[in-house]
Design a protein around this motif. Structure first.
Motif, short mmCIF file in Angstrom:
data_model
loop_
_atom_site.label_atom_id
_atom_site.label_comp_id
_atom_site.label_asym_id
_atom_site.label_seq_id
_atom_site.Cartn_x
_atom_site.Cartn_y
_atom_site.Cartn_z
N LYS A 4 0.87 -1.16 0.00
CA LYS A 4 0.00 0.00 0.00
C LYS A 4 0.91 1.22 0.00
N VAL A 5 0.79 2.08 -1.02
CA VAL A 5 1.66 3.25 -1.13
C VAL A 5 1.01 4.42 -0.40
N LEU A 6 1.75 5.01 0.54
CA LEU A 6 1.25 6.12 1.35
C LEU A 6 2.25 7.27 1.34
N THR A 7 1.79 8.45 1.73
CA THR A 7 2.66 9.62 1.75
C THR A 7 2.75 10.21 3.16
N LEU A 8 3.80 10.99 3.40
CA LEU A 8 4.01 11.66 4.69
C LEU A 8 4.83 12.91 4.42
N VAL A 9 4.25 14.08 4.76
CA VAL A 9 4.87 15.36 4.45
C VAL A 9 5.11 16.17 5.71
N VAL A 66 12.57 12.86 1.10
CA VAL A 66 13.37 12.72 2.32
C VAL A 66 13.71 11.26 2.58
N GLY A 67 12.71 10.38 2.40
CA GLY A 67 12.97 8.98 2.69
C GLY A 67 11.88 8.06 2.20
N LEU A 68 12.22 6.78 2.28
CA LEU A 68 11.29 5.73 1.89
C LEU A 68 11.30 4.70 3.02
N ILE A 69 10.13 4.44 3.63
CA ILE A 69 10.05 3.52 4.76
C ILE A 69 9.05 2.42 4.43
N ASN A 70 9.48 1.17 4.62
CA ASN A 70 8.55 0.05 4.49
C ASN A 70 8.20 -0.47 5.88
N PHE A 71 6.92 -0.65 6.14
CA PHE A 71 6.43 -1.16 7.42
C PHE A 71 5.74 -2.49 7.20
N GLU A 72 6.10 -3.45 8.04
CA GLU A 72 5.45 -4.76 8.03
C GLU A 72 4.84 -4.97 9.41
N PHE A 73 3.69 -5.64 9.44
CA PHE A 73 3.02 -5.95 10.71
C PHE A 73 2.85 -7.45 10.81
N VAL A 78 -0.15 -7.06 4.26
CA VAL A 78 -0.04 -5.76 3.60
C VAL A 78 1.16 -4.99 4.13
N ILE A 79 2.08 -4.66 3.21
CA ILE A 79 3.24 -3.85 3.58
C ILE A 79 2.90 -2.39 3.27
N TYR A 136 10.73 -1.22 9.16
CA TYR A 136 10.34 -1.52 10.54
C TYR A 136 9.31 -2.64 10.51
N LYS A 137 9.58 -3.68 11.35
CA LYS A 137 8.61 -4.76 11.49
C LYS A 137 7.95 -4.59 12.85
N PHE A 138 6.64 -4.36 12.82
CA PHE A 138 5.87 -4.08 14.04
C PHE A 138 5.11 -5.31 14.51
N GLU A 139 4.98 -5.45 15.81
CA GLU A 139 4.01 -6.37 16.42
C GLU A 139 3.00 -5.48 17.12
#
Ligand code: CJ6
Length: 155
Positions: A4-9, A66-73, A78-79, A136-139
């Motif tokens: 899922k592609v998301l933005t953060l400004v 600024v950056g690219l962050i991938n989050f896994e749960f 869904v990443i 970042y891999k979240f629980e």
């Protein structure tokens, strides 16, 4: 896995950064930048500018990558691929909306205790003007199980 592609400004001034208190939905009760989903047929940059305007009334004239962050749960296929931008070149003062309550913070007073746990790891790279990639891999919503971060030299 699904992405899922998301933005953060983040809106910047010398020595200060604009944060928003999320009033509902994902991340409610945490300070963050402004962002959301990228719509079909919309560039990531245009999606970022749209969300910034919708969430606090600020129009970015230009955005810096600024950056690219991938989050896994854990347990969720869904990443989240979050594209992080900042802007020093914008119009209008920020206003409160249904989504966000904006507030300026000194760069040394960022309220990490009221933000997503990953922020304290990558914010210093943003504040120092360094481009980064991170994972970042979240629980759940509060615990980081694994992570990495690397600075990107300009391509
Ligand atoms: C549209 N929004 C933009 C911001 N975003 C996140 C996520 C995040 N950590 C992830 C564990 C949730 N950390 C920050 N700072 N922002 C999620 C989606």
């Amino acid at each position: 896995a699904m992405k899922k592609v998301l933005t953060l400004v983040f809106v910047r001034e010398p020595g200060r950064i604009l944060l928003g208190m999320k009033k509902r939905g994902f991340g409610q009760g945490r300070w963050n930048g402004f962002g959301g989903k990228v719509e079909k047929g919309e560039s990531i940059t245009d999606g970022a500018k749209r969300e910034l305007l919708e969430e606090c009334g600020v129009t970015a004239k230009s955005l810096n990558e600024v950056g690219l962050i991938n989050f896994e749960f854990v347990g969720d296929p869904v990443i989240l691929e979050v594209h992080v931008f900042d802007t020093w070149d914008y119009m209008n003062s920020p206003v409160e909306t249904e989504e966000m309550r904006p507030q300026w913070y000194g760069e040394k007073e960022v309220p990490f205790g009221e933000m997503w746990p990953d922020d304290e790891y990558w914010f210093p790279h943003m504040l120092n003007g360094k481009k980064f990639e991170a994972y970042y891999k979240f629980e759940g919503m509060d615990k980081i199980l694994d992570s990495w971060i690397k600075e990107k030299t300009e391509q």
